[in-house]
Scaffold this motif. Structure first.
Motif, PDB file in Angstrom:
ATOM      1  N   UNK A 116      44.447  53.770  30.080  1.00 32.66           N
ATOM      2  CA  UNK A 116      45.152  52.685  30.767  1.00 32.66           C
ATOM      3  C   UNK A 116      44.767  51.349  30.164  1.00 32.66           C
ATOM      4  N   UNK A 117      45.764  50.596  29.749  1.00 31.55           N
ATOM      5  CA  UNK A 117      45.519  49.266  29.202  1.00 31.55           C
ATOM      6  C   UNK A 117      45.078  48.320  30.310  1.00 31.55           C
ATOM      7  N   UNK A 118      44.175  47.413  29.969  1.00 31.75           N
ATOM      8  CA  UNK A 118      43.792  46.325  30.862  1.00 31.75           C
ATOM      9  C   UNK A 118      43.901  45.054  30.039  1.00 31.75           C
ATOM     10  N   UNK A 119      44.989  44.328  30.250  1.00 33.18           N
ATOM     11  CA  UNK A 119      45.206  43.079  29.521  1.00 33.18           C
ATOM     12  C   UNK A 119      44.415  41.959  30.198  1.00 33.18           C
ATOM     13  N   UNK A 120      44.387  40.803  29.559  1.00 35.44           N
ATOM     14  CA  UNK A 120      43.697  39.648  30.138  1.00 35.44           C
ATOM     15  C   UNK A 120      44.300  39.290  31.495  1.00 35.44           C
ATOM     16  N   UNK A 121      45.623  39.275  31.585  1.00 38.65           N
ATOM     17  CA  UNK A 121      46.270  38.956  32.864  1.00 38.65           C
ATOM     18  C   UNK A 121      45.917  39.976  33.939  1.00 38.65           C
ATOM     19  N   UNK A 122      45.868  41.269  33.565  1.00 42.91           N
ATOM     20  CA  UNK A 122      45.478  42.303  34.524  1.00 42.91           C
ATOM     21  C   UNK A 122      44.072  42.034  35.059  1.00 42.91           C
ATOM     22  N   UNK A 123      43.166  41.706  34.139  1.00 48.17           N
ATOM     23  CA  UNK A 123      41.774  41.454  34.516  1.00 48.17           C
ATOM     24  C   UNK A 123      41.667  40.243  35.435  1.00 48.17           C
ATOM     25  N   UNK A 124      42.336  39.156  35.080  1.00 46.94           N
ATOM     26  CA  UNK A 124      42.278  37.946  35.902  1.00 46.94           C
ATOM     27  C   UNK A 124      42.860  38.186  37.286  1.00 46.94           C
ATOM     28  N   UNK A 125      43.944  38.949  37.353  1.00 43.88           N
ATOM     29  CA  UNK A 125      44.538  39.294  38.665  1.00 43.88           C
ATOM     30  C   UNK A 125      43.568  40.132  39.492  1.00 43.88           C
ATOM     31  N   UNK A 126      42.934  41.121  38.856  1.00 44.10           N
ATOM     32  CA  UNK A 126      42.028  42.007  39.600  1.00 44.10           C
ATOM     33  C   UNK A 126      40.806  41.249  40.135  1.00 44.10           C
ATOM     34  N   UNK A 127      40.401  40.208  39.411  1.00 40.00           N
ATOM     35  CA  UNK A 127      39.287  39.390  39.881  1.00 40.00           C
ATOM     36  C   UNK A 127      39.703  38.380  40.942  1.00 40.00           C
ATOM     37  N   UNK A 128      41.003  38.126  41.064  1.00 31.45           N
ATOM     38  CA  UNK A 128      41.508  37.146  42.007  1.00 31.45           C
ATOM     39  C   UNK A 128      41.553  35.749  41.440  1.00 31.45           C
ATOM     40  N   UNK A 129      41.538  35.641  40.091  1.00 31.57           N
ATOM     41  CA  UNK A 129      41.551  34.340  39.443  1.00 31.57           C
ATOM     42  C   UNK A 129      42.952  33.894  39.044  1.00 31.57           C
ATOM     43  N   UNK A 130      43.905  34.827  39.090  1.00 31.31           N
ATOM     44  CA  UNK A 130      45.245  34.552  38.575  1.00 31.31           C
ATOM     45  C   UNK A 130      46.239  35.281  39.444  1.00 31.31           C
ATOM     46  N   UNK A 131      47.294  34.617  39.878  1.00 27.66           N
ATOM     47  CA  UNK A 131      48.309  35.260  40.729  1.00 27.66           C
ATOM     48  C   UNK A 131      49.503  35.681  39.930  1.00 27.66           C
TER      49      UNK A 131
END
Length: 131
Positions: A116-131
Motif C-alpha cells: 500500500x502506497x503512503x504518499x506525503x498527503x496520506x501521511x499528513x492527513x493521517x497525522x491530522x496536519x492536512x485536510x
C-alpha cells in the motif's frame, strides 16, 4: 420402512460430506491457484523475487511540512516524539514515513500491487496536519 430409508439417506449425506472434507484437507497446495498467487507475492516482497513479473522496489515520497500553528506543533510533538527541538516556523522532513511501491520494470504494468502506497498527503492527513 420409512425409517430405514431416512437413516440410509442421512448416512449417504454424511458419507458424501466426509469425502468432500477429506478431499479438501488432503488437497495438494500446488494445485491451488490461491497458493500459487501467495507464493508469487511472497517472493516479490522486498524486490528479491525470482519471478520478474512481480519484482518491485520501495521508494519514498518527498515530504516536508512547515509548522505554522501551535496546534500543528502539538500534533508533531504528540504523534512524532522523536522529532526533538521542533518549534513554530520549522520545516520537518517526514519523507522517511512515506512509501511508494513501483515495479522494477518501469515500462510494465502487471496490475500486481506489492504493498500500500503512503504518499506525503496520506501521511499528513493521517497525522491530522492536512485536510
Amino acid at each position: 420402512m420409512k425409517k430405514i430409508f431416512t437413516v440410509m439417506g442421512v448416512v449417504a449425506i454424511c458419507a458424501a460430506f466426509a469425502v468432500v472434507v477429506y478431499n479438501q484437507v488432503n488437497a495438494k497446495p500446488e494445485n491451488s491457484i490461491l497458493a500459487k498467487n501467495i507464493e508469487a507475492l511472497s517472493q516479490s516482497e522486498g524486490g528479491g523475487g525470482t519471478n520478474n513479473d512481480y519484482e518491485c522496489k520501495l521508494e519514498k515520497d518527498n515530504c516536508y511540512f512547515k509548522i505554522l500553528t501551535e496546534a500543528q506543533l502539538d500534533i508533531i510533538k504528540k504523534k512524532l516524539p522523536n522529532f526533538g527541538g521542533v518549534e513554530l516556523g520549522v520545516t520537518v522532513d517526514l519523507t522517511s514515513a512515506t512509501q511508494i511501491y513501483r515495479s522494477l520494470k518501469w515500462y510494465e504494468f502487471s496490475g500486481v500491487r506489492c504493498g500500500n502506497d503512503v504518499t506525503c498527503n496520506d501521511l499528513l492527513r493521517s497525522l491530522g496536519l492536512f485536510d
